[in-house]
Write a protein that holds these residues in place. Sequence first.
Motif, PDB file in Angstrom:
ATOM      1  N   LEU A  20       0.857  -1.182   0.000  1.00  0.00           N
ATOM      2  CA  LEU A  20       0.000   0.000   0.000  1.00  0.00           C
ATOM      3  C   LEU A  20       0.897   1.238   0.000  1.00  0.00           C
ATOM      4  O   LEU A  20       1.605   1.506   0.974  1.00  0.00           O
ATOM      5  CB  LEU A  20      -0.913   0.007   1.239  1.00  0.00           C
ATOM      6  N   GLU A  21       0.869   1.941  -1.117  1.00  0.00           N
ATOM      7  CA  GLU A  21       1.678   3.162  -1.229  1.00  0.00           C
ATOM      8  C   GLU A  21       0.861   4.338  -0.701  1.00  0.00           C
ATOM      9  O   GLU A  21      -0.220   4.627  -1.194  1.00  0.00           O
ATOM     10  CB  GLU A  21       2.063   3.410  -2.685  1.00  0.00           C
ATOM     11  N   VAL A  22       1.420   5.009   0.298  1.00  0.00           N
ATOM     12  CA  VAL A  22       0.718   6.131   0.929  1.00  0.00           C
ATOM     13  C   VAL A  22       1.457   7.416   0.590  1.00  0.00           C
ATOM     14  O   VAL A  22       2.687   7.475   0.645  1.00  0.00           O
ATOM     15  CB  VAL A  22       0.658   5.954   2.465  1.00  0.00           C
ATOM     16  N   ILE A  38       2.573  -4.608   3.260  1.00  0.00           N
ATOM     17  CA  ILE A  38       3.654  -3.638   3.415  1.00  0.00           C
ATOM     18  C   ILE A  38       3.067  -2.253   3.160  1.00  0.00           C
ATOM     19  O   ILE A  38       2.405  -2.029   2.140  1.00  0.00           O
ATOM     20  CB  ILE A  38       4.778  -3.889   2.376  1.00  0.00           C
ATOM     21  N   VAL A  39       3.286  -1.331   4.067  1.00  0.00           N
ATOM     22  CA  VAL A  39       2.853   0.046   3.852  1.00  0.00           C
ATOM     23  C   VAL A  39       4.087   0.879   3.498  1.00  0.00           C
ATOM     24  O   VAL A  39       5.022   0.988   4.292  1.00  0.00           O
ATOM     25  CB  VAL A  39       2.150   0.617   5.100  1.00  0.00           C
ATOM     26  N   ASP A  40       4.067   1.405   2.271  1.00  0.00           N
ATOM     27  CA  ASP A  40       5.201   2.186   1.771  1.00  0.00           C
ATOM     28  C   ASP A  40       4.951   3.664   2.074  1.00  0.00           C
ATOM     29  O   ASP A  40       4.048   4.288   1.508  1.00  0.00           O
ATOM     30  CB  ASP A  40       5.319   1.947   0.255  1.00  0.00           C
ATOM     31  N   LEU A  41       5.770   4.214   2.963  1.00  0.00           N
ATOM     32  CA  LEU A  41       5.572   5.590   3.415  1.00  0.00           C
ATOM     33  C   LEU A  41       6.443   6.590   2.645  1.00  0.00           C
ATOM     34  O   LEU A  41       6.575   7.746   3.064  1.00  0.00           O
ATOM     35  CB  LEU A  41       5.890   5.698   4.917  1.00  0.00           C
ATOM     36  N   ALA A  42       7.002   6.153   1.512  1.00  0.00           N
ATOM     37  CA  ALA A  42       7.950   7.021   0.783  1.00  0.00           C
ATOM     38  C   ALA A  42       7.326   8.356   0.379  1.00  0.00           C
ATOM     39  O   ALA A  42       8.005   9.379   0.323  1.00  0.00           O
ATOM     40  CB  ALA A  42       8.478   6.288  -0.453  1.00  0.00           C
ATOM     41  N   GLY A  43       6.035   8.357   0.096  1.00  0.00           N
ATOM     42  CA  GLY A  43       5.405   9.594  -0.368  1.00  0.00           C
ATOM     43  C   GLY A  43       4.745  10.399   0.741  1.00  0.00           C
ATOM     44  O   GLY A  43       4.073  11.398   0.464  1.00  0.00           O
TER      45      GLY A  43
END
Lengths: 145, 119
Positions: free
Chosen positions: B16-18, B46-51
């Motif tokens: 999940l891209e956030v 997986i939570v992707d916090l890159a953004g």
Amino acid sequence: MATVRLSFSPAPVHVRTARLVGVAVARRAGVAEELLDEVRLAIGEACTRAVALHNQYGLADLVTVEMSDSDSYAVRVIDHAPLEASVGLTKLPPDELADESLTDDALTTGVGFALLAGFVDDLVVRPVEDGSGTEVRMVWPVQRR
Amino acid sequence: MELSLATRTVAEHTVLEVGGEVDVYTAPRLRERLVELVDAGARNVIVDLAGVEFLDSTGLGVLVGAMKRLRVANGTFGLVCSKEPLLKIFRITALDQVFPIYSSVEAATGDGTGSGPTS
């Protein structure tokens, strides 16, 4: 001493506005650029806490954020919830954070206080002088130009 | 910036891209999406916090809630985060000792031969 005062109804959507105003005034007051992320987070946490308390007690009263820049940048976030509500400010140890019995609200409160305490060196939480409520006072140094 | 959510599948993981700001106003949408994913059968999330540009205690609470939900369902949960301001938030709250935090999606979804959690 310049003061900016913002009052908002206790709705989550307004917390972002308070953050934006708080950082804008901090920048104008001369708070160092590298501290602005911490100012943004701390004001947001204090306002989130105030909004949550007003909602918990069904209070429609406005939450007030007062920003002043005399010798430093001072921000006061004032709620009107019963005083005993503010007693719940406790930092949670790591082994309790993921505990199944911990409610989401308790977790968020504990984590929010940890962030306030961690990011603000000069932090005071005290009862308001008139009526019920709590004042969260945060102070950051300013650079004179 | 408004919250953005996008889901993709990588090596049997649901990523999940956030993006944007995760706060008391937007966190309920993140919670809803994570609940939807688990209810739909996702077990390795997986939570992707890159953004993510801003993350507060409400957002952190949602992430902990998702991890607990997956633990009950015998699933796994991890975060991707390499931004120092966000990593500092995890350290201050001691949540870096609760979440597996990876520096990249590749590390998070690897077969164990790649780099492990950053904390």
